[in-house]
Design an enzyme around this catalytic site. Sequence first.
Site, PDB file in Angstrom:
ATOM      1  N   GLU A 137       2.961 -23.231 -18.438  1.00 32.22           N
ATOM      2  CA  GLU A 137       2.810 -25.597 -18.013  1.00 32.22           C
ATOM      3  C   GLU A 137       1.510 -25.135 -17.228  1.00 32.22           C
ATOM      4  O   GLU A 137       1.246 -26.145 -17.196  1.00 32.22           O
ATOM      5  CB  GLU A 137       4.094 -25.475 -17.288  1.00 32.22           C
ATOM      6  CG  GLU A 137       5.309 -25.315 -17.902  1.00 32.22           C
ATOM      7  CD  GLU A 137       6.380 -25.796 -16.232  1.00 32.22           C
ATOM      8  OE1 GLU A 137       5.964 -26.857 -16.175  1.00 32.22           O
ATOM      9  OE2 GLU A 137       7.059 -24.804 -15.893  1.00 32.22           O
TER      10      GLU A 137
ATOM     11  N   THR B 121      -2.204 -28.205 -24.745  1.00 34.40           N
ATOM     12  CA  THR B 121      -2.104 -28.795 -24.650  1.00 34.40           C
ATOM     13  C   THR B 121      -3.828 -29.384 -25.447  1.00 34.40           C
ATOM     14  O   THR B 121      -4.432 -29.639 -26.133  1.00 34.40           O
ATOM     15  CB  THR B 121      -2.269 -29.811 -23.058  1.00 34.40           C
ATOM     16  OG1 THR B 121      -0.983 -29.549 -22.215  1.00 34.40           O
ATOM     17  CG2 THR B 121      -2.414 -31.366 -23.190  1.00 34.40           C
TER      18      THR B 121
ATOM     19  N   ARG C 243       6.271 -32.046 -23.812  1.00 27.68           N
ATOM     20  CA  ARG C 243       5.778 -30.408 -23.950  1.00 27.68           C
ATOM     21  C   ARG C 243       6.788 -29.694 -24.749  1.00 27.68           C
ATOM     22  O   ARG C 243       8.135 -29.998 -24.526  1.00 27.68           O
ATOM     23  CB  ARG C 243       5.961 -30.099 -22.162  1.00 27.68           C
ATOM     24  CG  ARG C 243       6.079 -27.958 -21.683  1.00 27.68           C
ATOM     25  CD  ARG C 243       6.039 -27.678 -20.745  1.00 27.68           C
ATOM     26  NE  ARG C 243       7.336 -27.507 -19.915  1.00 27.68           N
ATOM     27  CZ  ARG C 243       7.973 -26.267 -20.030  1.00 27.68           C
ATOM     28  NH1 ARG C 243       7.767 -25.549 -20.740  1.00 27.68           N
ATOM     29  NH2 ARG C 243       8.814 -25.967 -19.900  1.00 27.68           N
TER      30      ARG C 243
ATOM     31  N   ASP D 280      -2.480 -19.140 -29.260  1.00 27.12           N
ATOM     32  CA  ASP D 280      -1.514 -19.744 -28.110  1.00 27.12           C
ATOM     33  C   ASP D 280      -0.996 -18.709 -27.598  1.00 27.12           C
ATOM     34  O   ASP D 280      -0.022 -18.713 -28.863  1.00 27.12           O
ATOM     35  CB  ASP D 280      -1.830 -21.118 -28.354  1.00 27.12           C
ATOM     36  CG  ASP D 280      -1.185 -22.256 -27.452  1.00 27.12           C
ATOM     37  OD1 ASP D 280      -0.838 -21.747 -25.823  1.00 27.12           O
ATOM     38  OD2 ASP D 280      -0.395 -23.205 -27.620  1.00 27.12           O
TER      39      ASP D 280
ATOM     40  N   GLN E 144       4.713 -17.516 -20.167  1.00 27.80           N
ATOM     41  CA  GLN E 144       6.007 -17.389 -19.174  1.00 27.80           C
ATOM     42  C   GLN E 144       5.630 -15.404 -19.481  1.00 27.80           C
ATOM     43  O   GLN E 144       5.604 -14.820 -19.829  1.00 27.80           O
ATOM     44  CB  GLN E 144       6.867 -18.040 -19.020  1.00 27.80           C
ATOM     45  CG  GLN E 144       7.016 -18.730 -18.837  1.00 27.80           C
ATOM     46  CD  GLN E 144       8.567 -19.313 -19.218  1.00 27.80           C
ATOM     47  OE1 GLN E 144       9.678 -19.327 -19.099  1.00 27.80           O
ATOM     48  NE2 GLN E 144       8.983 -21.282 -18.654  1.00 27.80           N
TER      49      GLN E 144
HETATM   50  N1  GDP Z   1      -1.274 -35.035 -16.152  1.00 26.42           N
HETATM   51  C1  GDP Z   1      -1.966 -34.136 -16.512  1.00 26.42           C
HETATM   52  N2  GDP Z   1      -0.949 -33.122 -17.311  1.00 26.42           N
HETATM   53  C2  GDP Z   1      -1.049 -31.785 -17.786  1.00 26.42           C
HETATM   54  C3  GDP Z   1      -2.494 -31.432 -18.269  1.00 26.42           C
HETATM   55  N3  GDP Z   1      -2.401 -30.774 -19.047  1.00 26.42           N
HETATM   56  C4  GDP Z   1      -1.295 -30.390 -19.308  1.00 26.42           C
HETATM   57  N4  GDP Z   1      -0.143 -30.857 -18.779  1.00 26.42           N
HETATM   58  C5  GDP Z   1       0.766 -31.384 -19.216  1.00 26.42           C
HETATM   59  O1  GDP Z   1       1.280 -29.992 -18.308  1.00 26.42           O
HETATM   60  C6  GDP Z   1       2.744 -29.726 -19.240  1.00 26.42           C
HETATM   61  C7  GDP Z   1       2.352 -28.220 -19.742  1.00 26.42           C
HETATM   62  O2  GDP Z   1       1.657 -28.309 -20.594  1.00 26.42           O
HETATM   63  P1  GDP Z   1       1.286 -27.127 -21.757  1.00 26.42           P
HETATM   64  O3  GDP Z   1      -0.126 -26.959 -22.670  1.00 26.42           O
HETATM   65  O4  GDP Z   1       2.491 -27.209 -22.753  1.00 26.42           O
HETATM   66  O5  GDP Z   1       0.990 -26.093 -21.011  1.00 26.42           O
HETATM   67  P2  GDP Z   1       1.426 -24.801 -21.146  1.00 26.42           P
HETATM   68  O6  GDP Z   1       2.257 -23.905 -21.257  1.00 26.42           O
HETATM   69  O7  GDP Z   1      -0.003 -23.613 -20.508  1.00 26.42           O
HETATM   70  O8  GDP Z   1       1.021 -24.311 -23.081  1.00 26.42           O
HETATM   71  C8  GDP Z   1       2.603 -30.945 -20.961  1.00 26.42           C
HETATM   72  O9  GDP Z   1       3.654 -31.899 -20.655  1.00 26.42           O
HETATM   73  C9  GDP Z   1       1.129 -31.649 -20.261  1.00 26.42           C
HETATM   74  O10 GDP Z   1       1.706 -32.719 -20.770  1.00 26.42           O
HETATM   75  C10 GDP Z   1      -3.414 -32.422 -17.071  1.00 26.42           C
HETATM   76  O11 GDP Z   1      -4.448 -32.026 -16.872  1.00 26.42           O
HETATM   77  N5  GDP Z   1      -2.723 -33.597 -16.769  1.00 26.42           N
HETATM   78 MG    MG Z   2       1.739 -23.368 -24.432  1.00 24.73          MG
END
Ligand code: GDP
Ligand code: MG
Length: 436
Positions: free
Chosen positions: A50, A55, A263, A285, A289
């Site tokens: 997360e 993103t 997400r 990517d 977790q």
């Molecule tokens: N507000 C906000 N939300 C973010 C940002 N970066 C990611 N998110 C949100 O955080 C959640 C997890 O992001 P994701 O890219 O799936 O995380 P990952 O698990 O690292 O791949 C998603 O709902 C994204 O929209 C940010 O800079 N600002």
């Molecule tokens: Mg991810």
Amino acid sequence: MGCTASVPDPDDQDPFLMDKRVNAAINQSLQSNRKNSKNQVSLLLLGAGESGKSTVLKQLRLLHKGGFSDQERIQYGHVIWVDAIQSMKILIVQARALGIRLDCDDWSGSLYQYKRMVLKANALQQIDTSIAGGNNFLNEYVLKYSEVRRAKRRQNSTGIANNSFWDDNNSPRTGNNDRIVEEEVEAADAEVNGINGTTEKYSRSQIAEAIDMLWKYDSGIQQCFHRSNEFQLESNAAYYFEKIYEFAKPNYLFTNSDILKGRIKTTGITETNFHINSFKFKVLDAGGQRSERKKWIHCFDNITAILFVVAISEYDQTLFEDERVNRMHETLVLFDSLCNSRWFLNTAFILFLNKIDLFETKFSPQSLHKYFNDFTGNTVEDGISYFEKKFLAINKTNKPIYVHRTCATDSTSMKFVLSAVTDMIIEDNLRKSGLI
Ligand SMILES: Nc1nc2c(ncn2[C@@H]2O[C@H](COP(=O)(O)OP(=O)(O)O)[C@@H](O)[C@H]2O)c(=O)[nH]1
Ligand SMILES: [Mg+2]
């Protein structure tokens, strides 16, 4: 006649000349490899779950691959709709757990009917689960929203910050696996079929109205939302609530911004290829977790650059996998083990201090001090540079670490950040191939 006997060339016997020819062949092959590798770049996205890795990848797709298909827009639409309903349910349930009084608890008040509606709404009945992602989606849904699974997550964890990509200490104990799967299936069945008789079918517009009314007019819901660091809530739940009426429209086509805020959990490692300025970029990517991290090592070879994403706003939150562990503490340990690992001694390292927008909204010097008691600053800027220094101080190698402050959901600013990053990686790659 016309036939010449092949006479051995005296040079073939000369060991010096033979060595020279072998060397020339090796050089030629190295040069052609270099020519190929100078145009090929492998970028690995790493960081805790997360933090925003996927993103960032979405932004790269928007910039260099023409964005999202209609199919993906529909898929994200389903996922966001479910997450919006479940997020409001979570606020209602958590308010109870935190002892927050909700206006909608008053059965004679006008908000009571909306609370009932949200709690009784069956989120899965509202969507086509096969379009939302089929079994993967259902498994993730059950994992995210089942209370039983929350207890299991804790049971299967050590309760301490952990880099856990070398070993699988944190994977579920195998003996329990079958039982866990059975429980998940039962919980999903209960939700889908309303076996316990507690669900009702409402229209999308009825649910939208209920969510909107509770969000706007129940002061307890707002209070609970401001304490959402104490439980697990989608990062962009507020965005889903604000747009709930639009999302409820049958023909609404989910926009790029919506998709960036939605997400879908990454499992395994996905590979996406881009062409950027005549360079071939392979972007990997990886799921972030704990249980996903042991897969990372399979893609550590031949990486040009690591892009490590930190959700800076999550300094006061705990891990989804283990609610006794602070997300930032875990991320610092993880960064240490990767940045100083022998695998990446010479790999370019880029650090995204991400979710700056959420950090700005939630920051207070007291709250940061509560979780990091050596923090002595006052402003948002103090807070960001505190973490920036903390991460940079971890680096025990000679390589530089390039830091960017990002809001991965904001396409305008990410366009600049990502073009600076890709330029830097290209240049670094050319330098390492000896071509500049
Ligand atoms: N507000 C906000 N939300 C973010 C940002 N970066 C990611 N998110 C949100 O955080 C959640 C997890 O992001 P994701 O890219 O799936 O995380 P990952 O698990 O690292 O791949 C998603 O709902 C994204 O929209 C940010 O800079 N600002
Ligand atoms: Mg991810």
